[in-house]
Design a protein around this motif. Structure first.
Motif, PDB file in Angstrom:
ATOM      1  N   ARG A  20     -10.105  12.550   1.993  1.00  0.00           N
ATOM      2  CA  ARG A  20      -9.894  13.244   3.264  1.00  0.00           C
ATOM      3  C   ARG A  20      -9.149  14.554   3.050  1.00  0.00           C
ATOM      4  O   ARG A  20      -9.376  15.527   3.755  1.00  0.00           O
ATOM      5  CB  ARG A  20      -9.133  12.339   4.232  1.00  0.00           C
ATOM      6  CG  ARG A  20      -9.864  11.057   4.570  1.00  0.00           C
ATOM      7  CD  ARG A  20      -9.317  10.425   5.830  1.00  0.00           C
ATOM      8  NE  ARG A  20      -9.650  11.203   7.001  1.00  0.00           N
ATOM      9  CZ  ARG A  20     -10.768  11.057   7.715  1.00  0.00           C
ATOM     10  NH1 ARG A  20     -11.669  10.173   7.337  1.00  0.00           N
ATOM     11  NH2 ARG A  20     -11.005  11.784   8.765  1.00  0.00           N
ATOM     12  N   SER A  21      -8.252  14.575   2.084  1.00  0.00           N
ATOM     13  CA  SER A  21      -7.557  15.823   1.784  1.00  0.00           C
ATOM     14  C   SER A  21      -8.535  16.853   1.245  1.00  0.00           C
ATOM     15  O   SER A  21      -8.487  18.036   1.606  1.00  0.00           O
ATOM     16  CB  SER A  21      -6.444  15.577   0.756  1.00  0.00           C
ATOM     17  OG  SER A  21      -5.482  14.693   1.266  1.00  0.00           O
ATOM     18  N   GLY A  22      -9.458  16.401   0.391  1.00  0.00           N
ATOM     19  CA  GLY A  22     -10.437  17.334  -0.147  1.00  0.00           C
ATOM     20  C   GLY A  22     -11.389  17.843   0.903  1.00  0.00           C
ATOM     21  O   GLY A  22     -11.885  18.961   0.822  1.00  0.00           O
ATOM     22  N   ALA A  23     -11.635  17.028   1.950  1.00  0.00           N
ATOM     23  CA  ALA A  23     -12.533  17.448   3.023  1.00  0.00           C
ATOM     24  C   ALA A  23     -11.832  18.293   4.060  1.00  0.00           C
ATOM     25  O   ALA A  23     -12.447  18.804   4.976  1.00  0.00           O
ATOM     26  CB  ALA A  23     -13.153  16.227   3.698  1.00  0.00           C
ATOM     27  N   GLY A  24     -10.513  18.397   3.932  1.00  0.00           N
ATOM     28  CA  GLY A  24      -9.765  19.202   4.886  1.00  0.00           C
ATOM     29  C   GLY A  24      -9.452  18.502   6.178  1.00  0.00           C
ATOM     30  O   GLY A  24      -9.001  19.132   7.131  1.00  0.00           O
ATOM     31  N   LEU A  35       0.833  -1.193   0.000  1.00  0.00           N
ATOM     32  CA  LEU A  35       0.000   0.000   0.000  1.00  0.00           C
ATOM     33  C   LEU A  35       0.871   1.247   0.000  1.00  0.00           C
ATOM     34  O   LEU A  35       1.955   1.250   0.585  1.00  0.00           O
ATOM     35  CB  LEU A  35      -0.926   0.007   1.226  1.00  0.00           C
ATOM     36  CG  LEU A  35      -1.899  -1.174   1.337  1.00  0.00           C
ATOM     37  CD1 LEU A  35      -2.749  -1.042   2.581  1.00  0.00           C
ATOM     38  CD2 LEU A  35      -2.758  -1.299   0.096  1.00  0.00           C
ATOM     39  N   PRO A  36       0.420   2.301  -0.628  1.00  0.00           N
ATOM     40  CA  PRO A  36       1.215   3.536  -0.659  1.00  0.00           C
ATOM     41  C   PRO A  36       1.301   4.168   0.722  1.00  0.00           C
ATOM     42  O   PRO A  36       0.342   4.116   1.498  1.00  0.00           O
ATOM     43  CB  PRO A  36       0.445   4.428  -1.637  1.00  0.00           C
ATOM     44  CG  PRO A  36      -0.953   3.903  -1.612  1.00  0.00           C
ATOM     45  CD  PRO A  36      -0.837   2.426  -1.392  1.00  0.00           C
ATOM     46  N   PRO A  37       2.426   4.758   1.067  1.00  0.00           N
ATOM     47  CA  PRO A  37       2.604   5.376   2.397  1.00  0.00           C
ATOM     48  C   PRO A  37       1.937   6.737   2.464  1.00  0.00           C
ATOM     49  O   PRO A  37       2.559   7.762   2.186  1.00  0.00           O
ATOM     50  CB  PRO A  37       4.117   5.476   2.529  1.00  0.00           C
ATOM     51  CG  PRO A  37       4.615   5.594   1.131  1.00  0.00           C
ATOM     52  CD  PRO A  37       3.669   4.817   0.268  1.00  0.00           C
ATOM     53  N   ILE A  38       0.681   6.770   2.815  1.00  0.00           N
ATOM     54  CA  ILE A  38      -0.037   8.036   2.966  1.00  0.00           C
ATOM     55  C   ILE A  38      -0.293   8.289   4.445  1.00  0.00           C
ATOM     56  O   ILE A  38      -0.223   7.376   5.268  1.00  0.00           O
ATOM     57  CB  ILE A  38      -1.369   8.002   2.188  1.00  0.00           C
ATOM     58  CG1 ILE A  38      -2.268   6.897   2.732  1.00  0.00           C
ATOM     59  CG2 ILE A  38      -1.116   7.824   0.705  1.00  0.00           C
ATOM     60  CD1 ILE A  38      -3.631   6.830   2.073  1.00  0.00           C
ATOM     61  N   ARG A  39      -0.589   9.523   4.791  1.00  0.00           N
ATOM     62  CA  ARG A  39      -0.848   9.887   6.184  1.00  0.00           C
ATOM     63  C   ARG A  39      -2.345   9.882   6.407  1.00  0.00           C
ATOM     64  O   ARG A  39      -3.059  10.760   5.952  1.00  0.00           O
ATOM     65  CB  ARG A  39      -0.262  11.258   6.498  1.00  0.00           C
ATOM     66  CG  ARG A  39      -0.444  11.670   7.956  1.00  0.00           C
ATOM     67  CD  ARG A  39       0.275  12.963   8.257  1.00  0.00           C
ATOM     68  NE  ARG A  39       1.702  12.817   8.043  1.00  0.00           N
ATOM     69  CZ  ARG A  39       2.578  13.803   8.273  1.00  0.00           C
ATOM     70  NH1 ARG A  39       2.151  14.977   8.681  1.00  0.00           N
ATOM     71  NH2 ARG A  39       3.857  13.608   8.053  1.00  0.00           N
ATOM     72  N   SER A  61      -4.127  15.264   5.938  1.00  0.00           N
ATOM     73  CA  SER A  61      -3.006  16.119   5.627  1.00  0.00           C
ATOM     74  C   SER A  61      -2.356  15.771   4.304  1.00  0.00           C
ATOM     75  O   SER A  61      -1.338  16.321   3.952  1.00  0.00           O
ATOM     76  CB  SER A  61      -1.954  16.021   6.737  1.00  0.00           C
ATOM     77  OG  SER A  61      -1.604  14.691   6.954  1.00  0.00           O
ATOM     78  N   GLY A  62      -2.901  14.789   3.556  1.00  0.00           N
ATOM     79  CA  GLY A  62      -2.382  14.527   2.228  1.00  0.00           C
ATOM     80  C   GLY A  62      -1.433  13.371   2.195  1.00  0.00           C
ATOM     81  O   GLY A  62      -1.110  12.750   3.175  1.00  0.00           O
ATOM     82  N   ALA A  63      -0.949  13.122   0.987  1.00  0.00           N
ATOM     83  CA  ALA A  63      -0.032  12.006   0.803  1.00  0.00           C
ATOM     84  C   ALA A  63       1.243  12.285   1.531  1.00  0.00           C
ATOM     85  O   ALA A  63       1.750  13.396   1.554  1.00  0.00           O
ATOM     86  CB  ALA A  63       0.226  11.796  -0.684  1.00  0.00           C
ATOM     87  N   GLU A  64       1.790  11.250   2.103  1.00  0.00           N
ATOM     88  CA  GLU A  64       2.962  11.410   2.956  1.00  0.00           C
ATOM     89  C   GLU A  64       4.238  11.420   2.149  1.00  0.00           C
ATOM     90  O   GLU A  64       5.192  12.120   2.487  1.00  0.00           O
ATOM     91  CB  GLU A  64       2.987  10.272   3.971  1.00  0.00           C
ATOM     92  CG  GLU A  64       3.989  10.491   5.084  1.00  0.00           C
ATOM     93  CD  GLU A  64       3.866   9.395   6.110  1.00  0.00           C
ATOM     94  OE1 GLU A  64       4.491   9.522   7.158  1.00  0.00           O
ATOM     95  OE2 GLU A  64       3.170   8.427   5.847  1.00  0.00           O
ATOM     96  N   GLY A  65       4.275  10.623   1.095  1.00  0.00           N
ATOM     97  CA  GLY A  65       5.481  10.575   0.290  1.00  0.00           C
ATOM     98  C   GLY A  65       6.528   9.695   0.872  1.00  0.00           C
ATOM     99  O   GLY A  65       7.193   8.960   0.184  1.00  0.00           O
TER     100      GLY A  65
END
Length: 452
Positions: free
Chosen positions: A439-443, A187-191, A446-450
């Motif tokens: 969740r990023s669009g809803a504020g 899975l991608p490392p997102i926050r 905090s977005g993708a972690e990278g």
């Protein structure tokens, strides 16, 4: 893992020569019948030459059975699996080792290992003469698209004479078990929780907000670092006082698997339920790697035996064992007879569970309301909803009305869930990123972690 045993010679088997006679092959029985018939005809016709031929035909299989029965060599066998735990759809190799532990060379040996039909055809091998103290190794591959625990063995050894008149079967007692676990996708490392690497940014923020008066000191102990001396408390109490070590709070994640029989339709590796099980396994492995304390919960309120109150801790020496234990549990999990999610909700409402990742099957109005309440006890909640009716439809079929599925998603989202419908054939990694985007669009994310 290796299991072994010794196959004794025929003289050690119960039943004596009678048991050896039952091992006559079709050729041996034919020779014996022909010999008896020739002897009878020779007696009736008075032909001495025919009598000698008949005796030869009848005695040959009996002598072969007696010799094979009196064989005194002993053979030890063992089996090794590499690996013992394999994901669904992957291959494992089984190694068979045969050791001649007697002082006599063996004759022709035929090996046969018992395997369930889902792992493939039953393997058979022919071993030529094995010298005293010699060893032979053969191997075969097994593969299953269905998760589960499959017994291998017992290994059977068939002894045969050079003429093929008699065969005797000896079985080893040892068995092994191959565990086929669900497929784990990276899975991608997102926050997803606002916390990085399991311990979370909240820990650093809480320490930064804590002033000198918030520190709870304790008495100095031999070996304490002098840089931790709290001078204000030392002056107040008249003795050396040091700051207590901060105990970071590990972030927690609960993976909820809805296993209700009424919530899923269809069977097989491409069914919606198998997708949910594989998704739960991928999520558990991903969160363990990121240092979370993870817990597996089912709709019946049960969890993995042996896990603590906070689940299994990730990023620890025991995390590999914890992952293996949870994968073993998911390897054999089956549909439950429960009809609701109330038991799982009772477990979740006991405290703040941190991140909650749920894999739901079909939800009626009542169960959707119960699922909606689960998000109140969690820091973040992500739901993957598998509609069996939509899952079983072929792409060329006429789309069915989506009002019911949309109503369930809307209800969960209004309750605070990040809810996504799972179309057939879509990998979890793609939905994982979509959850991040929602969740990023809803504020609230905090977005993708990278990086993780």
């Amino acid at each position: 893992m290796t299991h072994g045993g010794t196959a004794p010679g025929a003289q050690d088997e119960p039943g004596g020569l009678r048991a050896a006679l039952t091992g006559l092959t079709t050729r041996g029985r034919s020779f014996l019948a022909a010999g008896i018939a020739a002897v009878v005809c020779a007696y009736v016709l008075g032909q001495a030459d025919l009598l000698r031929v008949g005796l030869l035909l009848a005695v040959l299989p009996l002598v072969c059975a007696a010799v094979l029965h009196r064989t005194r060599y002993r053979v030890a066998g063992s089996r090794r699996l590499t690996p013992e735990r394999v994901p669904a759809g992957s291959e494992a190799r089984v190694h068979l080792l045969m050791d001649n532990v007697s002082r006599l060379p063996t004759g022709l040996l035929m090996l046969q290992d018992r395997v369930p039909y889902v792992l493939g055809p039953r393997p058979r091998f022919v071993l030529d003469r094995v010298e005293p103290g010699g060893r032979r190794e053969v191997s075969y591959r097994v593969r299953s698209d269905l998760r589960g625990r499959y017994p291998l063995g017992p290994l059977q050894l068939r002894l045969a004479d050079p003429f093929g008149m008699c065969e005797l079967t000896r079985s080893f007692s040892a068995q092994d078990t191959l565990t086929v676990v669900p497929r784990v996708d990276p899975l991608p490392p997102i926050r997803l929780t606002g916390e990085a690497r399991g311990y979370g940014d909240g820990r650093q923020r809480s320490l930064a907000l804590a002033g000198e008066d918030d520190v709870i000191p304790r008495g100095y102990r031999h070996g304490d670092d002098l840089r931790r001396v709290h001078w204000r408390s030392t002056a107040r109490y008249g003795e050396l006082m040091v700051r207590r070590e901060e105990q970071p709070q590990r972030a927690r994640c609960t993976v909820l698997l809805d296993a209700r029989r009424t919530a899923f339709r269809g069977t097989g590796p491409d069914s919606a339920f198998e997708w949910a099980v594989a998704g739960a396994a991928s999520t558990l492995a991903h969160m363990l790697e990121r240092g979370f304390s993870v817990r597996l919960l089912t709709d019946t309120g049960t969890s993995v035996p042996g896990e603590g109150a906070d689940g299994f801790a990730g990023a620890s020496p025991e995390s590999a064992d914890a992952a293996g234990l949870m994968m073993d549990t998911l390897a054999v999990i089956d549909h439950s007879d429960g009809t609701g999610l109330s038991r799982a909700y009772d477990v979740l409402r006991g405290g703040n569970e941190g991140l909650l990742v749920a894999f739901f099957g079909g939800l009626d109005e009542e169960q959707a309301a119960v699922a909606a309440k689960m998000s109140r006890r969690s820091g973040r909640a992500i739901a993957f909803l598998l509609d069996s009716e939509a899952w079983e439809r072929e792409p060329a079929d006429v789309p069915a009305p989506l009002d019911r599925a949309e109503d369930r998603l809307r209800l969960l989202r209004e309750a605070g869930w990040t809810a996504l419908a799972v179309p057939r054939g879509v990998p979890l990694a793609e939905l994982w990123r979509e959850a991040d985007r929602q969740r990023s669009g809803a504020g609230t994310l905090s977005g993708a972690e990278g990086r993780s």
